[in-house]
Each structure stands twice: as C-alpha cells, then as structure tokens.
Write a protein that holds these residues in place. Structure first.
Motif, PDB file in Angstrom:
ATOM      1  N   CYS A  31      16.332 -32.719 -24.864  1.00  0.00           N
ATOM      2  CA  CYS A  31      16.821 -34.071 -25.156  1.00  0.00           C
ATOM      3  C   CYS A  31      16.699 -34.333 -26.650  1.00  0.00           C
ATOM      4  CB  CYS A  31      16.021 -35.097 -24.362  1.00  0.00           C
ATOM      5  SG  CYS A  31      16.528 -36.793 -24.707  1.00  0.00           S
ATOM      6  N   CYS A  34      14.077 -37.663 -27.108  1.00  0.00           N
ATOM      7  CA  CYS A  34      12.621 -37.584 -26.863  1.00  0.00           C
ATOM      8  C   CYS A  34      12.084 -36.164 -27.020  1.00  0.00           C
ATOM      9  CB  CYS A  34      12.286 -38.130 -25.480  1.00  0.00           C
ATOM     10  SG  CYS A  34      12.897 -37.100 -24.134  1.00  0.00           S
ATOM     11  N   CYS A  65      18.248 -36.705 -21.703  1.00  0.00           N
ATOM     12  CA  CYS A  65      17.554 -36.620 -20.418  1.00  0.00           C
ATOM     13  C   CYS A  65      17.774 -37.908 -19.609  1.00  0.00           C
ATOM     14  CB  CYS A  65      16.070 -36.355 -20.629  1.00  0.00           C
ATOM     15  SG  CYS A  65      15.134 -37.791 -21.162  1.00  0.00           S
ATOM     16  N   CYS A  68      15.901 -41.115 -21.006  1.00  0.00           N
ATOM     17  CA  CYS A  68      16.533 -41.717 -22.185  1.00  0.00           C
ATOM     18  C   CYS A  68      17.863 -42.357 -21.784  1.00  0.00           C
ATOM     19  CB  CYS A  68      16.731 -40.677 -23.282  1.00  0.00           C
ATOM     20  SG  CYS A  68      15.157 -40.161 -23.996  1.00  0.00           S
TER      21      CYS A  68
HETATM   22 ZN   LIG Z   1      14.955 -37.925 -23.518  1.00  0.00          ZN
END
Ligand SMILES: [Zn+2]
Length: 321
Positions: A31, A34, A65, A68
């Motif tokens: 991701c 994050c 992801c 998120c």
């Molecule tokens: Zn993420």
C-alpha cells in the motif's frame, strides 16, 4: 495572467489513463499510503483512482489496501453532493446508473427533482416555482438548484486523495504529512497550519462535457524561487461539465520555508480553452481572461455548507406534462 503560464511552469507527470483496469488479484502488493504489504493487510476492494461517484471509470490501483480505501472513502459523499446536479443534467453514469438529483430540503415542502430519461433531463418542479424563472425573450429557463449539504474540507481532501493516488511512489515520499492529514479524524483542527491556501478553482464548461472522468497530476518544473511559492504538485480533475484544479498541501519542501515570507502563487490551468469553438478560418480568438466561467473557492471550512447552483437552459420550445 497569461493563458499559457501554467503550461510554462508545470509539466504533466501522471494521468488516469495509466491506471486503466490496473487492479489485479492474487499478486504481491504494497500500500502506497500505509506501506503495509499483502502479508500484513488485505487488498480485496477494487480501489478507484477517481471515485465512481464522480463518473463511471476503470481507473484502478494495486497500491491501496482495504483499510486505506475505506478510510479515504469517507470523503466521497461530500464530493458527490458537491458535483451534483450536473451528472443528472448531462446523463453521466456513476457506479451503475445516472443519479437522480433531489433538491436539499430546507423546509417541509416537496423539492425539485431531476431525473434523466433517455438521456434527457426531466424536471419535477415540486412546490419551488420561485426557483424557476423563464426568460421568454431569450428562450431560456433559469433554475436555482439547491445542492445537498457538503463539507468543503472533505471535498478538498477527496480531491487531494485523487492527487496522491496519481502520485509516483518516489514523489510521494515528500507528502507523508499529507497522508497523515487525510488519515486523521477531524480533531484538533485549530492546530493545523497549512503551508498553502486550500484553494479550489472550478471551471464550468458550457459547450463540452466529459462523460468519463479523468485526472492529471502536474509537477512544478523549477525549484522554489525568490519570495514566491508555487506548490510542487497540482491536480486537475475532469468530471462532466466541471474541471477542478487544486494544489497538494504539505509538501516536505515547505517545512524549511516560512509561509508568511513567501507569496503564494497559483497559475490557472487553462481548462477553458477546451470550451472554445475556434471559428474555421481563424487562427486567433480573443479571450477576456477577466470574464471566464471560473470560480475560486476557499475550502478550509469544516462545517456543512448549503450551496445553490444557478443554471440556465436554452430551449426551442417547452413541453409540459
Ligand atoms: Zn494502506
């Protein structure tokens, strides 16, 4: 201001066309927001670069992801309310269908509704006849449409999220603070000092529209100069008859400059040129830069805003039901 300033100062570094049907299942992913990987989190949702509420599209990502995706998805309703009612008027599909526009209800009376039937907008006036005004001389119907409430800062954040989705990973390293700002819930809002004004420039096209939305990320060509500060990244989003321009806040480079010593400089993306119909054997047309269909908004506001759109329709004749 010169119409070509923007293109002299900025260059395009990415666009949604590079994300057409990108989403792939069962591959290793990281991701970009994050930094978690497939072994640490899930990637089951299909993340769109441009939320489908801004128009149906296939611009998807392998770098976002589920956490998120859900976290940043909370800005989408505000974005959708903000761009209404144009999607209904031009018959632009969002996820599956063309949305129905229903006026914001301020009082207990039936409100104006617009439905798209066979690609044409159909009005239901409700009791709001005062919102409709016929200009018989010019064959024009002027309508005041009450948009649903939206939170300006969420609209802005929703656009910034599009910008970061387009942002190449290396460039994104300079925007860690921006990601944090998007991720946090809206507490301690008074403590936030912005490096640039949260400015939204909106052009409304009158002779063209884009049924499929698209977005472009631009980067400043030169370094920071003298006492003017041009933001490093600029995002342009096309959705229907609207073209949005914002700058991405919290670039790392601004940590070492004092915003009060720099004059914020913005260059207008010349979206309005796409609206011009060049007369056939004419190479040049005069543009009155002070009289363009461009609005400038300060989006640094957390409350809900009621806003109306005044729209004029040219007609040949009126059919009443
Ligand atoms: Zn993420």
């Amino acid at each position: 201001m010169n119409a070509t300033d923007f293109l002299d100062k900025f260059e395009r570094i990415n666009s949604t066309e590079n994300f057409e049907k990108k989403f792939t299942r069962n591959i290793e992913k990281t991701c970009k927001f994050c930094s978690k990987t497939t072994s640490e989190t899930t990637f089951n949702n299909v993340p769109h670069i441009i939320p489908e509420l801004l128009g149906k599209n296939n611009f998807t990502s392998n770098e976002e992801c589920d956490n998120c995706n859900e976290l940043f998805g909370r800005f989408e309703t505000d974005l959708a309310n903000y761009v209404s009612p144009y999607q209904t008027l031009i018959g632009q599909k969002t996820k599956k269908k063309i949305p129905i526009f229903q006026d914001r209800k301020d009082e207990k009376k039936s409100s104006t509704m617009i439905k798209s039937i066979n690609g044409n907008p159909h009005f239901n006036f409700g009791n709001n006849l005062s919102d409709f005004n016929y200009d018989y001389q010019n064959n024009q119907l002027n309508v005041t449409l009450k948009k649903k409430k939206f939170v300006p800062i969420n609209v802005y954040k929703g656009l910034v999220k599009i910008g970061l989705s387009l942002c190449p990973k290396k460039e994104l390293e300079s925007y860690r603070k921006t990601i944090k700002w998007l991720s946090q819930k809206e507490d301690n809002i008074d403590n936030i000092i912005y490096d640039i004004p949260l400015l939204l420039l909106r052009t409304r096209l009158s002779s063209k529209y884009y049924s499929k939305p698209s977005a472009f990320l631009f980067k400043r060509k030169a370094g920071i100069s003298e006492n003017t500060y041009r933001p490093n990244l600029c995002l342009i989003v096309y959705s229907g008859v609207l073209v949005f321009q914002i700058f991405i806040p919290f670039c790392k480079e601004t940590e070492n400059i004092n915003p009060s010593e720099y004059k914020f400089q913005y260059d207008l993306f010349p979206a309005f040129v796409f609206d011009l119909d060049f007369p056939k054997d004419q190479e040049k047309i005069e543009i009155d830069l002070n009289n363009l269909p461009i609005a400038k908004y300060d989006m640094n506001f957390y409350g809900q805003v009621k806003e109306n759109e005044l729209i004029g329709f040219k007609y040949d004749n009126i059919i009443r039901n």
